[in-house]
Write a protein that holds these residues in place. Structure first.
Motif, short mmCIF file in Angstrom:
data_model
loop_
_atom_site.label_atom_id
_atom_site.label_comp_id
_atom_site.label_asym_id
_atom_site.label_seq_id
_atom_site.Cartn_x
_atom_site.Cartn_y
_atom_site.Cartn_z
N LEU A 404 0.81 -1.22 0.00
CA LEU A 404 0.00 0.00 0.00
C LEU A 404 0.84 1.27 0.00
CD1 LEU A 404 -2.80 -1.04 2.53
CD2 LEU A 404 -2.94 -0.97 0.05
N GLU A 405 2.13 1.17 -0.30
CA GLU A 405 2.96 2.38 -0.27
C GLU A 405 2.54 3.33 -1.39
OE1 GLU A 405 5.51 3.67 -2.34
OE2 GLU A 405 5.35 2.14 -3.91
N GLN A 406 2.59 4.61 -1.07
CA GLN A 406 2.34 5.66 -2.05
C GLN A 406 3.37 6.75 -1.86
OE1 GLN A 406 -1.79 6.84 -1.59
NE2 GLN A 406 -2.45 5.39 -3.14
N GLY A 407 4.07 7.09 -2.92
CA GLY A 407 5.12 8.08 -2.81
C GLY A 407 6.26 7.64 -1.92
N GLY A 408 6.42 6.33 -1.76
CA GLY A 408 7.54 5.81 -0.97
C GLY A 408 7.31 5.81 0.52
N THR A 409 6.08 6.08 0.98
CA THR A 409 5.81 6.11 2.42
C THR A 409 4.57 5.28 2.76
OG1 THR A 409 4.37 8.07 2.43
CG2 THR A 409 6.76 8.44 2.56
N ILE A 410 4.44 4.97 4.04
CA ILE A 410 3.28 4.27 4.58
C ILE A 410 3.15 4.64 6.05
CG2 ILE A 410 4.55 2.20 5.31
CD1 ILE A 410 1.03 2.20 3.74
N ALA A 411 1.95 4.63 6.60
CA ALA A 411 1.76 4.85 8.04
C ALA A 411 2.16 3.60 8.80
CB ALA A 411 0.32 5.23 8.34
N LYS A 412 2.64 3.78 10.01
CA LYS A 412 3.00 2.67 10.90
C LYS A 412 2.02 2.63 12.07
CE LYS A 412 6.96 1.86 8.64
NZ LYS A 412 7.51 0.61 8.17
N PHE A 413 1.72 1.41 12.53
CA PHE A 413 0.71 1.21 13.57
C PHE A 413 1.27 0.31 14.66
CE2 PHE A 413 -3.35 -1.26 14.71
CZ PHE A 413 -3.71 -0.34 15.68
N GLY A 414 1.15 0.75 15.91
CA GLY A 414 1.61 -0.05 17.03
C GLY A 414 0.52 -0.20 18.07
N ILE A 415 0.51 -1.35 18.75
CA ILE A 415 -0.43 -1.61 19.84
C ILE A 415 0.37 -2.05 21.06
CG2 ILE A 415 -2.38 -2.98 20.65
CD1 ILE A 415 -3.17 -3.44 17.75
N ASP A 416 0.22 -1.31 22.14
CA ASP A 416 0.80 -1.71 23.41
C ASP A 416 -0.22 -2.58 24.13
OD1 ASP A 416 1.80 -2.04 25.93
OD2 ASP A 416 2.00 0.10 26.40
N ALA A 417 -0.04 -3.90 24.07
CA ALA A 417 -0.97 -4.84 24.69
C ALA A 417 -0.34 -5.49 25.92
CB ALA A 417 -1.40 -5.89 23.69
N THR A 418 0.49 -4.74 26.62
CA THR A 418 1.04 -5.23 27.88
C THR A 418 0.09 -4.87 29.03
OG1 THR A 418 2.32 -3.19 28.20
CG2 THR A 418 3.42 -5.02 27.07
N ARG A 419 0.12 -5.67 30.09
CA ARG A 419 -0.70 -5.38 31.27
C ARG A 419 -0.15 -4.16 32.00
NH1 ARG A 419 -0.27 -11.01 31.18
NH2 ARG A 419 1.53 -10.94 32.58
N LYS A 420 -1.05 -3.35 32.55
CA LYS A 420 -0.64 -2.12 33.22
C LYS A 420 -1.31 -2.01 34.58
CE LYS A 420 -0.36 -0.23 28.62
NZ LYS A 420 -0.82 -1.52 28.06
N GLU A 421 -0.54 -1.57 35.55
CA GLU A 421 -1.09 -1.37 36.89
C GLU A 421 -2.18 -0.32 36.84
OE1 GLU A 421 1.72 -0.58 39.93
OE2 GLU A 421 3.08 -2.22 39.35
N GLY A 422 -3.24 -0.57 37.60
CA GLY A 422 -4.34 0.38 37.65
C GLY A 422 -5.47 0.06 36.70
N ASP A 423 -5.23 -0.79 35.70
CA ASP A 423 -6.30 -1.15 34.77
C ASP A 423 -7.29 -2.12 35.42
OD1 ASP A 423 -5.39 0.44 32.77
OD2 ASP A 423 -4.65 -1.16 31.47
N ARG A 424 -6.76 -3.02 36.28
CA ARG A 424 -7.59 -4.00 36.97
C ARG A 424 -7.03 -4.23 38.37
NH1 ARG A 424 -10.92 -7.41 34.60
NH2 ARG A 424 -10.40 -8.99 36.16
N PRO A 425 -7.88 -4.69 39.30
CA PRO A 425 -7.34 -5.01 40.63
C PRO A 425 -6.45 -6.23 40.62
CG PRO A 425 -9.67 -5.59 40.48
CD PRO A 425 -9.35 -4.80 39.26
#
Length: 450
Positions: A404-425
């Motif tokens: 899907l590159e256009q003009g030599g570029t593409i958007a990058k997508f990241g997901i931080d799916a690590t557990r984090k304190e405060g989200d759940r007891p």
């Protein structure tokens, strides 16, 4: 390759087909229909003439196959690759080799080799499992890589390499001195050689000694009959020739790892002075396009190199996966051990900086198997908040094979799916007690259910 085929046969994972098949599309169709199944050996090729030799494919179409080929386990596969990169083993030069039992001068490629045609829109048949050895005469820099070769008639072939690949850089350097680049295309290789050829290393870093480290013993090599290049002594066939960066050729449509066609324009041409081979040679093919062997050969090698690089920036990195779902090139999963705030994003940027091809990254805790898409999706479903944990970076430089590159570029997508304190007891998973699980495993194993 023969030793690996024997291992596959002992494991019941090699099927030999005696019915005649055509080089035009039928071999590709059989491999495609079984691309996650057993390895196939085609014993009889229609209208093959002098090129009559059996064809083997689908050899490395799963992680367990990679582990079997490299004498390790799937869990230790990445560590095995990294250890080989960091502690290469010099090869052993032998005076005579099986791959030089028979010699053909000025070979007609399609007459001497059973090169299959894979897909309808491509311009011709392709050699897809050729590990290419090259060495710069001026600098002594050596390279082992894989590239597709499309015969152009007689002893000439188009070589499909991106302009930034080391083989292309070496060919242009030779051309600037008024020279061609000596190459040897080695077909029918042990998995250690194929995996080493797919690694992303620095320009001038020779991958051939890494194959020896993966074997656990020095790789036996032999000098080419017409040049100083050293090639794996126990491969099946070797095409000895030169690469000329001053002779462009427009390839036309070609299948890519993402499953669609690309048109890259002009590439460069190889001319082969000699074919050496075993008298009873086997011809190896890798089914190109979006198929497991093609995807995993790139993905397993890229993932090992990424982990080695990213851990210098983020010490909590445990493993990196570049799996079939992302075509072995476009998606990565990174596992972190007890990550501190911000480390997931730091890992994302380290991966993007290291490999242009990677477009999407999911970062998970290290109790998630990064090669298991169900576990990764579970982590994104239960641990990531889109408004907080999704990262989109617009207009980043892209590789030419990005669909899907256009003009030599593409958007990058990241997901931080690590557990984090405060989200759940708590993050406790509902499971039977370990003592009950151990008893269950004992009972079930007696009935051969696990």
């Amino acid at each position: 390759m023969r030793s690996f085929l024997s291992e596959l046969a002992r494991a019941g994972e090699l099927v030999s087909l005696s019915e005649p098949v055509s080089r035009d599309y039928e071999i590709a169709a059989c491999l495609a229909e079984t691309d996650s199944g057993p390895a196939l050996q085609f014993e009889r090729i229609k209208d093959s003439g002098a090129a009559a030799m059996p064809i083997a494919g689908n050899l490395l179409n799963s992680l367990p196959r990679f582990a079997l080929g490299l004498g390790t386990t799937t869990e230790a596969l990445q560590e095995t690759l990294i250890a080989a990169i960091e502690r290469p083993l010099p090869h052993r030069v032998v005076a005579a080799a099986p791959c030089q039992e028979s010699v053909v001068d000025t070979p007609s490629l399609t007459d001497e080799l059973p090169i299959p045609r894979f897909f309808e829109k491509e311009g011709g048949p392709y050699i897809t499992a050729g590990a290419i050895v090259a060495k710069d005469r001026a600098t002594g820099q050596a390279n082992l890589s894989i590239a597709r070769l499309m015969p152009l008639g007689g002893n000439r072939a188009f070589v499909g390499i991106a302009p930034n690949h080391h083989l292309a850089i070496m060919a242009r350097a030779a051309h600037s001195r008024g020279e061609t680049l000596d190459i040897a295309v080695c077909i029918g290789n042990h998995p250690a050689v194929l995996v080493a050829a797919c690694l992303y290393l620095g320009l001038g870093d020779d991958e051939l000694p890494i194959a020896g480290a993966l074997l656990g013993e020095p790789l036996e090599v032999v000098r080419c009959t017409g040049s100083d290049l050293l090639v794996p002594a126990h491969c099946e066939c070797v095409l000895e020739g030169t690469l000329d960066a001053g002779e462009p050729y427009t390839e036309g449509a070609v299948s890519e790892f993402h499953g669609m066609y690309e048109n890259y324009g002009a590439g460069i041409v190889a001319t082969f002075a000699r074919l050496t081979r075993r008298r009873d040679a086997l011809f190896q093919v890798i089914l190109p396009g979006y198929h497991p062997e093609h995807c995993l050969l790139g993905g397993v090698a890229i993932a090992a190199g990424l982990r080695r690089q990213v851990r210098n920036a983020v010490g909590s990195v445990r493993e990196v996966a570049v799996g079939v779902g992302g075509a072995g090139r476009l998606h990565a999963v990174v596992t972190l051990h007890a990550p501190r705030p911000g480390e997931a994003r730091k890992a994302m940027f380290a991966v993007w900086a290291a490999v242009n091809l990677i477009k999407q990254i999911v970062v998970v805790d290290d109790d998630i198997d990064p090669w298991n898409p169900t576990e990764v999706e579970w982590a994104t479903a239960t641990c990531a908040k889109p408004d907080r944990d999704h990262v989109v970076i617009a207009a980043v430089r892209a590789d030419r094979s990005e669909p899907l590159e256009q003009g030599g570029t593409i958007a990058k997508f990241g997901i931080d799916a690590t557990r984090k304190e405060g989200d759940r007891p708590d993050w406790d998973l509902a499971r039977p007690p370990e003592a009950a699980l151990a008893q269950a495993r004992r009972i079930l194993s007696q009935h051969k259910l696990i």
